[in-house]
Scaffold this motif. Sequence first.
Motif, PDB file in Angstrom:
ATOM      1  N   ILE A 179       1.009  -1.272  -0.096  1.00  0.00           N
ATOM      2  CA  ILE A 179       0.040   0.063  -0.015  1.00  0.00           C
ATOM      3  C   ILE A 179       0.861   1.266   0.018  1.00  0.00           C
ATOM      4  O   ILE A 179       0.610   2.446  -0.787  1.00  0.00           O
ATOM      5  CB  ILE A 179      -1.102   0.017   1.236  1.00  0.00           C
ATOM      6  N   LEU A 197       2.059   2.388  -3.558  1.00  0.00           N
ATOM      7  CA  LEU A 197       0.946   2.613  -4.533  1.00  0.00           C
ATOM      8  C   LEU A 197       1.348   3.983  -4.981  1.00  0.00           C
ATOM      9  O   LEU A 197       1.638   4.704  -4.108  1.00  0.00           O
ATOM     10  CB  LEU A 197      -0.439   2.343  -3.851  1.00  0.00           C
ATOM     11  N   GLU A 203      -3.967   6.662  -5.301  1.00  0.00           N
ATOM     12  CA  GLU A 203      -4.399   5.350  -5.103  1.00  0.00           C
ATOM     13  C   GLU A 203      -4.347   4.955  -3.663  1.00  0.00           C
ATOM     14  O   GLU A 203      -5.376   4.500  -3.207  1.00  0.00           O
ATOM     15  CB  GLU A 203      -3.754   4.291  -6.311  1.00  0.00           C
ATOM     16  N   ARG A 204      -3.163   5.346  -3.153  1.00  0.00           N
ATOM     17  CA  ARG A 204      -3.069   5.099  -1.761  1.00  0.00           C
ATOM     18  C   ARG A 204      -3.871   5.668  -0.739  1.00  0.00           C
ATOM     19  O   ARG A 204      -4.421   5.017   0.152  1.00  0.00           O
ATOM     20  CB  ARG A 204      -1.671   5.486  -1.314  1.00  0.00           C
ATOM     21  N   ILE A 257      -7.399   4.171  -1.168  1.00  0.00           N
ATOM     22  CA  ILE A 257      -7.321   2.704  -0.462  1.00  0.00           C
ATOM     23  C   ILE A 257      -7.658   3.043   1.179  1.00  0.00           C
ATOM     24  O   ILE A 257      -8.351   2.384   1.940  1.00  0.00           O
ATOM     25  CB  ILE A 257      -6.163   1.710  -0.688  1.00  0.00           C
ATOM     26  N   LEU A 282     -10.243   4.583  -8.768  1.00  0.00           N
ATOM     27  CA  LEU A 282      -9.101   4.538  -8.021  1.00  0.00           C
ATOM     28  C   LEU A 282      -8.742   3.405  -7.015  1.00  0.00           C
ATOM     29  O   LEU A 282      -7.942   2.995  -7.028  1.00  0.00           O
ATOM     30  CB  LEU A 282      -8.812   6.010  -7.125  1.00  0.00           C
ATOM     31  N   THR A 283      -9.869   3.116  -6.325  1.00  0.00           N
ATOM     32  CA  THR A 283      -9.835   2.163  -5.375  1.00  0.00           C
ATOM     33  C   THR A 283      -9.611   0.769  -6.299  1.00  0.00           C
ATOM     34  O   THR A 283      -8.798  -0.121  -5.969  1.00  0.00           O
ATOM     35  CB  THR A 283     -10.830   2.049  -4.262  1.00  0.00           C
ATOM     36  N   GLN A 343      -8.330   0.021  -9.169  1.00  0.00           N
ATOM     37  CA  GLN A 343      -6.970   0.084  -9.941  1.00  0.00           C
ATOM     38  C   GLN A 343      -5.890  -0.231  -8.577  1.00  0.00           C
ATOM     39  O   GLN A 343      -5.116  -0.805  -9.021  1.00  0.00           O
ATOM     40  CB  GLN A 343      -6.620   1.453 -10.553  1.00  0.00           C
ATOM     41  N   ALA A 344      -6.087   0.205  -7.632  1.00  0.00           N
ATOM     42  CA  ALA A 344      -5.223   0.094  -6.255  1.00  0.00           C
ATOM     43  C   ALA A 344      -5.270  -1.302  -5.867  1.00  0.00           C
ATOM     44  O   ALA A 344      -4.226  -1.850  -5.912  1.00  0.00           O
ATOM     45  CB  ALA A 344      -5.590   1.079  -5.205  1.00  0.00           C
ATOM     46  N   ARG A 388      -3.399  -3.578  -8.407  1.00  0.00           N
ATOM     47  CA  ARG A 388      -1.935  -3.208  -8.311  1.00  0.00           C
ATOM     48  C   ARG A 388      -1.651  -4.137  -7.046  1.00  0.00           C
ATOM     49  O   ARG A 388      -0.383  -4.931  -7.059  1.00  0.00           O
ATOM     50  CB  ARG A 388      -1.507  -1.809  -8.018  1.00  0.00           C
TER      51      ARG A 388
END
Length: 88
Positions: A31, A34, A38-39, A42, A69-70, A72-73, A76
């Motif tokens: 995390i 990221l 995104e971080r 999350i 965004l969440t 995509q995070a 990742r």
Amino acid sequence: PLVESLSHPDAELADDGLYGKQVRDLTYDAIANLPERERNAINLYHLEGFTLRETGKMLGVTESRACQLTKQAIKRLQFRLRESVYVG
């Protein structure tokens, strides 16, 4: 379950407390690496429990963008943790 475990550090992630701690540590590291937006998404949505609407407002984006965004995070994180964490 992982999100709940991350937001409550004393909670056990798995039967083995050491394994749970290792997974939490790996996840926190992933995390932390990221991209910033995104971080933040999350952290706000999954760890602090804000709604997507609230998360978007705090990030200065729409609810829909906060959702993107969440997602995509999470993609990742799944990619980065896939080889680090074996659940089986």
